[in-house]
Design a protein around this motif. Structure first.
Motif, PDB file in Angstrom:
ATOM      1  N   MET A 166      -4.030 -15.486  10.536  1.00  0.00           N
ATOM      2  CA  MET A 166      -4.829 -15.484  11.641  1.00  0.00           C
ATOM      3  C   MET A 166      -4.888 -16.700  12.624  1.00  0.00           C
ATOM      4  SD  MET A 166      -5.966 -12.657  12.098  1.00  0.00           S
ATOM      5  CE  MET A 166      -6.955 -12.861  13.595  1.00  0.00           C
ATOM      6  N   ASN A 167      -4.330 -17.912  12.270  1.00  0.00           N
ATOM      7  CA  ASN A 167      -4.364 -19.158  13.014  1.00  0.00           C
ATOM      8  C   ASN A 167      -3.216 -18.779  14.267  1.00  0.00           C
ATOM      9  OD1 ASN A 167      -6.042 -20.712  11.756  1.00  0.00           O
ATOM     10  ND2 ASN A 167      -4.474 -21.474  10.288  1.00  0.00           N
ATOM     11  N   ALA A 168      -2.307 -17.849  13.966  1.00  0.00           N
ATOM     12  CA  ALA A 168      -1.293 -17.562  14.943  1.00  0.00           C
ATOM     13  C   ALA A 168      -1.839 -17.151  16.073  1.00  0.00           C
ATOM     14  CB  ALA A 168      -0.272 -16.613  14.452  1.00  0.00           C
ATOM     15  N   PHE A 169      -3.230 -16.597  16.233  1.00  0.00           N
ATOM     16  CA  PHE A 169      -3.640 -15.672  17.533  1.00  0.00           C
ATOM     17  C   PHE A 169      -5.051 -16.538  17.823  1.00  0.00           C
ATOM     18  CE2 PHE A 169      -0.796 -12.974  15.246  1.00  0.00           C
ATOM     19  CZ  PHE A 169      -0.081 -12.338  16.480  1.00  0.00           C
ATOM     20  N   ARG A 170      -5.573 -17.228  16.811  1.00  0.00           N
ATOM     21  CA  ARG A 170      -6.998 -17.699  17.034  1.00  0.00           C
ATOM     22  C   ARG A 170      -7.197 -18.391  18.111  1.00  0.00           C
ATOM     23  NH1 ARG A 170      -9.425 -18.625  11.550  1.00  0.00           N
ATOM     24  NH2 ARG A 170      -9.152 -16.394  11.487  1.00  0.00           N
ATOM     25  N   LYS A 171      -6.362 -19.208  18.641  1.00  0.00           N
ATOM     26  CA  LYS A 171      -6.678 -20.301  19.576  1.00  0.00           C
ATOM     27  C   LYS A 171      -5.510 -19.947  20.549  1.00  0.00           C
ATOM     28  CE  LYS A 171      -7.716 -25.158  20.532  1.00  0.00           C
ATOM     29  NZ  LYS A 171      -7.824 -26.515  20.106  1.00  0.00           N
TER      30      LYS A 171
END
Length: 229
Positions: free
Chosen positions: A1-6
């Motif tokens: 999810m880090n690929a989209f979270r920020k």
């Protein structure tokens, strides 16, 4: 999810300049080399510090936002670490593939010659020259202002790519099999036509698409054929 979270960065170039005067530097390991060393990344982190920002670029480089007052010292420190800092402004900017990580270096000497001859020449607005070392052209030479695709002892030359927007498209084949012994002069003539006939601040693709039916383009191609390029 880090690929989209920020999705929204805290330190864009525009946000930084709201609180000070920042300059962008495009940094890479070289024109051909695409591999950074850990020490080079450490230098980049040191130079940027807590005040600046680092951004990945689609142009085979990393973009650093650095306080303008620190640019001279930062540039020297980056260069001392073996990094290439691209020239800024309205000039010819060289790009190249990695020549299959050094396995296909046949076109490397002429690429270096073109770099020393053409990089930094003043033009109406920034002109990107992209050299690819074989017919695979996997570094998308045909999608830059001037694209060179190497094929044994010669280059196919593509002009006028539209790099972005709803009408984006590859450049068109302008000249086929221009010999390595003639390519430098050939490119200089293209650049001179751009400097002489472009409107103020006119991007190369707009200039070429506006003028590609002019006689001087046909004369350049005819001269190429007559000289046996």
């Amino acid at each position: 999810m880090n690929a989209f979270r920020k999705n929204i960065p805290d330190k864009t170039f525009a946000k930084l300049n709201n609180n000070g005067d920042f300059t962008r530097l495009a940094v890479s390991p070289g024109i051909i080399n695409k591999h950074y060393s850990p020490a080079q990344f450490q230098t980049i982190a040191k130079v940027v510090g807590e005040t600046g920002a680092i951004k990945y670029s689609a142009s085979y480089s990393i973009i650093l936002s650095i306080p303008t007052v620190d640019v001279t010292d930062a540039t020297k420190e980056l260069q001392d670490a073996g990094l290439y800092v691209a020239k800024q402004g309205s000039s010819v900017a060289m790009k190249a593939c990695d020549f299959c990580d050094g396995d296909k270096m046949e076109a490397a000497p002429i690429t270096e010659q073109l770099y020393h001859s053409l990089e930094g020449l003043t033009v109406p607005t920034r002109l990107r020259l992209n050299v690819n070392g074989c017919a695979s052209a996997c570094y998308n030479a045909v999608y830059d202002d001037i694209g060179l695709v190497y094929q044994k002892d010669s280059f196919d030359v593509y002009l006028g790519a539209v790099p972005m927007g709803p009408n984006a498209q590859a450049g068109t084949l302008f000249a086929k099999r221009v010999g390595v012994e003639h390519i430098e002069d050939f490119l200089k003539q293209i650049i001179e036509l751009y400097k002489e006939h472009a409107r103020p601040n006119e991007p190369f693709y707009k200039f070429y698409r506006r003028t590609n039916s002019e006689d001087y383009w046909e004369m350049l191609k005819s001269k190429t054929i007559k000289t046996g390029v």
